[in-house]
Design a protein around this motif. Structure first.
Motif, PDB file in Angstrom:
ATOM      1  N   GLY A 197       0.549  -1.307   0.205  1.00  0.00           N
ATOM      2  CA  GLY A 197       0.082   0.109  -0.025  1.00  0.00           C
ATOM      3  C   GLY A 197       0.925   1.308   0.143  1.00  0.00           C
ATOM      4  N   GLN A 198       1.898   1.157  -0.824  1.00  0.00           N
ATOM      5  CA  GLN A 198       2.962   2.339  -0.649  1.00  0.00           C
ATOM      6  C   GLN A 198       3.091   2.681  -2.164  1.00  0.00           C
ATOM      7  N   GLN A 199       3.930   3.927  -2.267  1.00  0.00           N
ATOM      8  CA  GLN A 199       4.316   4.443  -3.538  1.00  0.00           C
ATOM      9  C   GLN A 199       5.780   3.869  -3.833  1.00  0.00           C
ATOM     10  N   ARG A 200       6.398   3.964  -2.920  1.00  0.00           N
ATOM     11  CA  ARG A 200       7.750   3.662  -2.969  1.00  0.00           C
ATOM     12  C   ARG A 200       8.372   2.925  -1.764  1.00  0.00           C
ATOM     13  N   LEU A 201       9.368   2.174  -1.901  1.00  0.00           N
ATOM     14  CA  LEU A 201      10.040   1.399  -0.562  1.00  0.00           C
ATOM     15  C   LEU A 201      10.698   2.541   0.375  1.00  0.00           C
ATOM     16  N   GLU A 202      10.650   2.237   1.578  1.00  0.00           N
ATOM     17  CA  GLU A 202      11.251   3.301   2.447  1.00  0.00           C
ATOM     18  C   GLU A 202      12.659   2.729   2.730  1.00  0.00           C
ATOM     19  N   SER A 203      13.502   3.431   3.288  1.00  0.00           N
ATOM     20  CA  SER A 203      14.878   2.941   3.455  1.00  0.00           C
ATOM     21  C   SER A 203      14.911   1.888   4.528  1.00  0.00           C
ATOM     22  N   GLU A 204      14.346   2.025   5.349  1.00  0.00           N
ATOM     23  CA  GLU A 204      14.347   0.862   6.388  1.00  0.00           C
ATOM     24  C   GLU A 204      13.780  -0.362   5.955  1.00  0.00           C
ATOM     25  N   GLN A 205      12.866  -0.241   4.906  1.00  0.00           N
ATOM     26  CA  GLN A 205      12.490  -1.637   4.336  1.00  0.00           C
ATOM     27  C   GLN A 205      13.444  -2.267   3.299  1.00  0.00           C
ATOM     28  N   ILE A 206      14.211  -1.362   2.725  1.00  0.00           N
ATOM     29  CA  ILE A 206      15.301  -1.618   1.852  1.00  0.00           C
ATOM     30  C   ILE A 206      16.366  -2.406   2.652  1.00  0.00           C
ATOM     31  N   GLU A 207      16.621  -1.803   3.714  1.00  0.00           N
ATOM     32  CA  GLU A 207      17.707  -2.459   4.803  1.00  0.00           C
ATOM     33  C   GLU A 207      17.135  -3.620   5.385  1.00  0.00           C
ATOM     34  N   TYR A 208      15.968  -3.889   5.491  1.00  0.00           N
ATOM     35  CA  TYR A 208      15.371  -5.199   6.156  1.00  0.00           C
ATOM     36  C   TYR A 208      15.668  -6.368   5.126  1.00  0.00           C
ATOM     37  N   VAL A 209      15.238  -5.946   3.960  1.00  0.00           N
ATOM     38  CA  VAL A 209      15.472  -6.965   2.906  1.00  0.00           C
ATOM     39  C   VAL A 209      16.976  -7.338   2.841  1.00  0.00           C
ATOM     40  N   ALA A 210      17.904  -6.394   2.790  1.00  0.00           N
ATOM     41  CA  ALA A 210      19.404  -6.640   2.750  1.00  0.00           C
ATOM     42  C   ALA A 210      19.744  -7.741   3.817  1.00  0.00           C
ATOM     43  N   ARG A 211      19.203  -7.055   4.964  1.00  0.00           N
ATOM     44  CA  ARG A 211      19.633  -8.056   6.129  1.00  0.00           C
ATOM     45  C   ARG A 211      19.080  -9.226   6.097  1.00  0.00           C
ATOM     46  N   LEU A 212      17.925  -9.578   5.745  1.00  0.00           N
ATOM     47  CA  LEU A 212      17.276 -10.910   5.384  1.00  0.00           C
ATOM     48  C   LEU A 212      18.432 -11.720   4.674  1.00  0.00           C
ATOM     49  N   LEU A 213      18.812 -11.191   3.451  1.00  0.00           N
ATOM     50  CA  LEU A 213      19.718 -11.860   2.363  1.00  0.00           C
ATOM     51  C   LEU A 213      21.100 -12.116   3.184  1.00  0.00           C
TER      52      LEU A 213
END
Length: 232
Positions: A197-213
């Motif tokens: 439900g967003q227009q773009r990814l937030e920086s903390e969400q990108i970091e969350y994905v990176a940390r998952l990886l």
């Protein structure tokens, strides 16, 4: 003023060229090459249509210039990421599996940080993904300067962990599967944003994905005993 020159001032000409490149990245990311008109490109950039053949020789030249800029910018980021893993690759004979796997996870995670959610890299990756499906002359530029170096580095790390040759089908397929997890966030970003439900990814969400990886949210790098080998 020379009758065939849209701009005679050097600085003004450089500005026109940059505006065309900046605009063309977004337009070629959103639309297939054949569907893009030079009038659309010129109008969006706010320049005379004659500037495209003057500075780039035509639409194809502009598209190749866009690809070259993507290759240089993304290639520069990838080079920096790959250089972090090179010491381990150079000393692979004595490096532990734990160190190699950590380097692999960090390489994938840092690649994610470099491209997911960033406006221009996202447009750049959209063009790269289209070139995967419908390759043009631009593919060789993108492959040689950006895609191949990263793919080879990931493959080399995977090969050390899997105890196979760097050029084996198994290592190449394994590396491609790992990189595909990052590229999937770009290819499927419209679906992801709709779900969030967003227009773009937030920086903390990108970091969350990176940390998952980085921390284990990817397919285990080490080969499981007795698993099927794709090259057999």
């Amino acid at each position: 003023m020379h009758p065939t020159s849209p701009d005679t001032d050097s600085a003004r000409g450089d500005q026109t060229r940059r505006r065309l490149l900046d605009t063309a990245v977004d337009i070629f990311a959103d639309s297939a090459y054949d569907s893009v008109r030079t009038r659309t490109l010129a109008d969006a950039a706010g320049v005379n249509q004659a500037a495209i053949p003057y500075y780039f020789g035509g639409k194809e030249g502009l598209y190749l210039a866009v690809a070259q800029r993507i290759a240089e910018r993304l290639g520069g980021k990838i080079k920096a990421l790959v250089e972090l893993a090179e010491p381990l690759l150079d000393d692979a004979a004595t490096a532990s599996d734990e160190a190699l796997e950590l380097a692999l996870r960090r390489l994938i995670a840092n690649f994610a940080r470099a491209i997911i959610g960033q406006p221009e890299p996202r447009a750049s990756v959209a063009i790269i993904l289209r070139e995967q499906q419908q390759p043009t002359k631009a593919f060789d530029l993108l492959y040689g300067q950006a895609m191949e170096p990263l793919h080879r580095a990931v493959t080399a790390l995977v090969a050390r962990l899997d105890k196979v040759d760097d050029d084996s089908a198994e290592a190449i397929l394994h590396a491609h599967a790992l990189l595909g997890q990052v590229l999937g966030f770009i290819a499927g970003q419209t679906t992801l944003l709709r779900r969030l439900g967003q227009q773009r990814l937030e920086s903390e969400q990108i970091e969350y994905v990176a940390r998952l990886l980085e921390n284990g949210g990817i397919t285990a790098a080490r080969r499981e005993p007795q698993r099927a080998r794709p090259c057999e």
